[in-house]
Write a protein that holds these residues in place. Structure first.
Motif, PDB file in Angstrom:
ATOM      1  N   ARG A 169     -12.780  91.997  12.176  1.00 30.83           N
ATOM      2  CA  ARG A 169     -12.395  93.191  12.927  1.00 30.83           C
ATOM      3  C   ARG A 169     -12.246  92.861  14.414  1.00 30.83           C
ATOM      4  O   ARG A 169     -11.291  93.270  15.057  1.00 30.83           O
ATOM      5  N   ARG A 170     -13.192  92.083  14.964  1.00 35.55           N
ATOM      6  CA  ARG A 170     -13.103  91.691  16.371  1.00 35.55           C
ATOM      7  C   ARG A 170     -11.850  90.864  16.622  1.00 35.55           C
ATOM      8  O   ARG A 170     -11.151  91.056  17.615  1.00 35.55           O
ATOM      9  N   ALA A 171     -11.561  89.910  15.727  1.00 33.92           N
ATOM     10  CA  ALA A 171     -10.384  89.059  15.881  1.00 33.92           C
ATOM     11  C   ALA A 171      -9.105  89.881  15.840  1.00 33.92           C
ATOM     12  O   ALA A 171      -8.165  89.637  16.611  1.00 33.92           O
ATOM     13  N   ALA A 172      -9.056  90.882  14.972  1.00 31.31           N
ATOM     14  CA  ALA A 172      -7.868  91.735  14.889  1.00 31.31           C
ATOM     15  C   ALA A 172      -7.672  92.521  16.177  1.00 31.31           C
ATOM     16  O   ALA A 172      -6.546  92.641  16.680  1.00 31.31           O
ATOM     17  N   ALA A 181      -4.852  93.290  21.344  1.00 29.14           N
ATOM     18  CA  ALA A 181      -4.907  93.410  22.806  1.00 29.14           C
ATOM     19  C   ALA A 181      -4.015  92.365  23.473  1.00 29.14           C
ATOM     20  O   ALA A 181      -3.362  92.646  24.483  1.00 29.14           O
ATOM     21  N   GLN A 182      -3.952  91.161  22.905  1.00 27.05           N
ATOM     22  CA  GLN A 182      -3.100  90.110  23.474  1.00 27.05           C
ATOM     23  C   GLN A 182      -1.628  90.423  23.283  1.00 27.05           C
ATOM     24  O   GLN A 182      -0.791  90.014  24.087  1.00 27.05           O
ATOM     25  N   ALA A 183      -1.288  91.153  22.231  1.00 30.13           N
ATOM     26  CA  ALA A 183       0.118  91.467  21.950  1.00 30.13           C
ATOM     27  C   ALA A 183       0.672  92.523  22.901  1.00 30.13           C
ATOM     28  O   ALA A 183       1.877  92.591  23.119  1.00 30.13           O
ATOM     29  N   LEU A 184      -0.205  93.343  23.489  1.00 30.52           N
ATOM     30  CA  LEU A 184       0.249  94.390  24.400  1.00 30.52           C
ATOM     31  C   LEU A 184       0.368  93.830  25.814  1.00 30.52           C
ATOM     32  O   LEU A 184      -0.546  93.177  26.301  1.00 30.52           O
ATOM     33  N   PRO A 185       1.500  94.085  26.475  1.00 30.02           N
ATOM     34  CA  PRO A 185       1.663  93.578  27.833  1.00 30.02           C
ATOM     35  C   PRO A 185       0.761  94.334  28.807  1.00 30.02           C
ATOM     36  O   PRO A 185       0.393  95.475  28.567  1.00 30.02           O
ATOM     37  N   GLY A 226     -18.538  92.966  -4.171  1.00 24.46           N
ATOM     38  CA  GLY A 226     -18.781  91.539  -3.997  1.00 24.46           C
ATOM     39  C   GLY A 226     -17.517  90.713  -3.945  1.00 24.46           C
ATOM     40  O   GLY A 226     -17.450  89.691  -3.262  1.00 24.46           O
ATOM     41  N   SER A 227     -16.482  91.149  -4.650  1.00 27.22           N
ATOM     42  CA  SER A 227     -15.230  90.389  -4.648  1.00 27.22           C
ATOM     43  C   SER A 227     -14.125  91.061  -3.841  1.00 27.22           C
ATOM     44  O   SER A 227     -13.169  90.409  -3.444  1.00 27.22           O
ATOM     45  N   ALA A 228     -14.251  92.356  -3.586  1.00 28.29           N
ATOM     46  CA  ALA A 228     -13.165  93.073  -2.912  1.00 28.29           C
ATOM     47  C   ALA A 228     -13.411  93.330  -1.427  1.00 28.29           C
ATOM     48  O   ALA A 228     -12.458  93.476  -0.663  1.00 28.29           O
ATOM     49  N   LEU A 229     -14.661  93.388  -1.010  1.00 19.75           N
ATOM     50  CA  LEU A 229     -14.969  93.708   0.385  1.00 19.75           C
ATOM     51  C   LEU A 229     -15.533  92.483   1.086  1.00 19.75           C
ATOM     52  O   LEU A 229     -16.235  91.686   0.472  1.00 19.75           O
ATOM     53  N   PRO A 230     -15.246  92.343   2.375  1.00 23.10           N
ATOM     54  CA  PRO A 230     -15.759  91.176   3.102  1.00 23.10           C
ATOM     55  C   PRO A 230     -17.273  91.248   3.286  1.00 23.10           C
ATOM     56  O   PRO A 230     -17.858  92.321   3.289  1.00 23.10           O
ATOM     57  N   ALA A 231     -17.867  90.079   3.420  1.00 17.10           N
ATOM     58  CA  ALA A 231     -19.291  90.005   3.720  1.00 17.10           C
ATOM     59  C   ALA A 231     -19.525  90.635   5.092  1.00 17.10           C
ATOM     60  O   ALA A 231     -18.613  90.686   5.916  1.00 17.10           O
ATOM     61  N   PRO A 232     -20.738  91.095   5.384  1.00 18.09           N
ATOM     62  CA  PRO A 232     -20.990  91.801   6.640  1.00 18.09           C
ATOM     63  C   PRO A 232     -20.570  91.027   7.889  1.00 18.09           C
ATOM     64  O   PRO A 232     -19.891  91.562   8.743  1.00 18.09           O
ATOM     65  N   ASP A 233     -20.953  89.751   8.004  1.00 16.33           N
ATOM     66  CA  ASP A 233     -20.590  88.992   9.195  1.00 16.33           C
ATOM     67  C   ASP A 233     -19.090  88.762   9.280  1.00 16.33           C
ATOM     68  O   ASP A 233     -18.496  88.817  10.339  1.00 16.33           O
ATOM     69  N   CYS A 234     -18.459  88.492   8.138  1.00 16.03           N
ATOM     70  CA  CYS A 234     -17.008  88.270   8.120  1.00 16.03           C
ATOM     71  C   CYS A 234     -16.272  89.541   8.501  1.00 16.03           C
ATOM     72  O   CYS A 234     -15.252  89.495   9.183  1.00 16.03           O
ATOM     73  N   ALA A 235     -16.780  90.692   8.043  1.00 18.66           N
ATOM     74  CA  ALA A 235     -16.093  91.950   8.330  1.00 18.66           C
ATOM     75  C   ALA A 235     -16.064  92.207   9.833  1.00 18.66           C
ATOM     76  O   ALA A 235     -15.024  92.537  10.393  1.00 18.66           O
ATOM     77  N   SER A 236     -17.205  92.034  10.499  1.00 18.25           N
ATOM     78  CA  SER A 236     -17.229  92.317  11.932  1.00 18.25           C
ATOM     79  C   SER A 236     -16.449  91.259  12.705  1.00 18.25           C
ATOM     80  O   SER A 236     -15.757  91.576  13.666  1.00 18.25           O
ATOM     81  N   ALA A 237     -16.523  89.998  12.280  1.00 16.52           N
ATOM     82  CA  ALA A 237     -15.764  88.939  12.956  1.00 16.52           C
ATOM     83  C   ALA A 237     -14.270  89.148  12.768  1.00 16.52           C
ATOM     84  O   ALA A 237     -13.482  88.997  13.706  1.00 16.52           O
TER      85      ALA A 237
END
Length: 166
Positions: A121-124, A129-133, A108-119
């Protein structure tokens, strides 16, 4: 055994599986009475013990079953993902139950909530992908391998943010 739990739902499912068999565990003997398996003898260098790694996410399947063979002590089999725990006494059940209930409480305090985790991960992945030419291949470029070509010098791999060397 090393167990990676990546999200709250996985911790919740694993703890719930152990909780589900709390009443059945009362039928287990206080001590299993079976001699413990001696460790694998280490010859030379390397690992002396068998190792198991579980990388669990997205609430994988888990189940359990109380086994009551005629004329023998009962045992509890709990399966998390593809790993089976063969629990033969109350002490073993209690320690595993406590470990997974604690993991659920810490999630509950150490792992992200389900929606936050996937969001997150997608953002990362999008940032990576943007950093690679991007490179475009000239039209008509010869893509056939050159089997007899002499190998050139091995170049250093680019660091994040550096342009790929051409």
């Amino acid at each position: 055994m090393l167990l990676y739990i990546h999200d709250r739902p996985t911790a919740r499912v694993f703890a719930a599986t152990w909780r589900k068999f709390g009443q059945d565990a009362m039928w287990l003997p206080r001590e299993s009475g079976r001699p413990r398996v001696p460790p694998v003898q280490q010859v030379g260098r390397g690992s002396a013990e068998t190792a198991v790694l579980i990388d669990a996410r997205d609430a994988p399947p888990s189940s359990g079953q109380m086994l009551r063979p005629a004329g023998r002590h009962c045992s509890l089999r709990i399966q998390l993902e593809r790993v089976v725990f063969d629990v033969r006494d109350i002490g073993a059940y209690a320690s595993m139950h406590r470990a997974f209930v604690d993991a659920e409480a810490l999630a509950g305090s150490a792992l992200p909530a389900p929606d936050c985790a996937s969001a997150a991960r997608r953002a990362a992945f999008e940032r990576a992908a943007q950093a690679l030419p991007t490179h475009s291949r000239p039209r008509g470029a010869d893509l056939t391998p050159r089997w007899n070509a002499t190998p050139g010098p091995v170049r250093r791999a680019p660091r994040l943010g550096e342009a790929w060397m051409g």
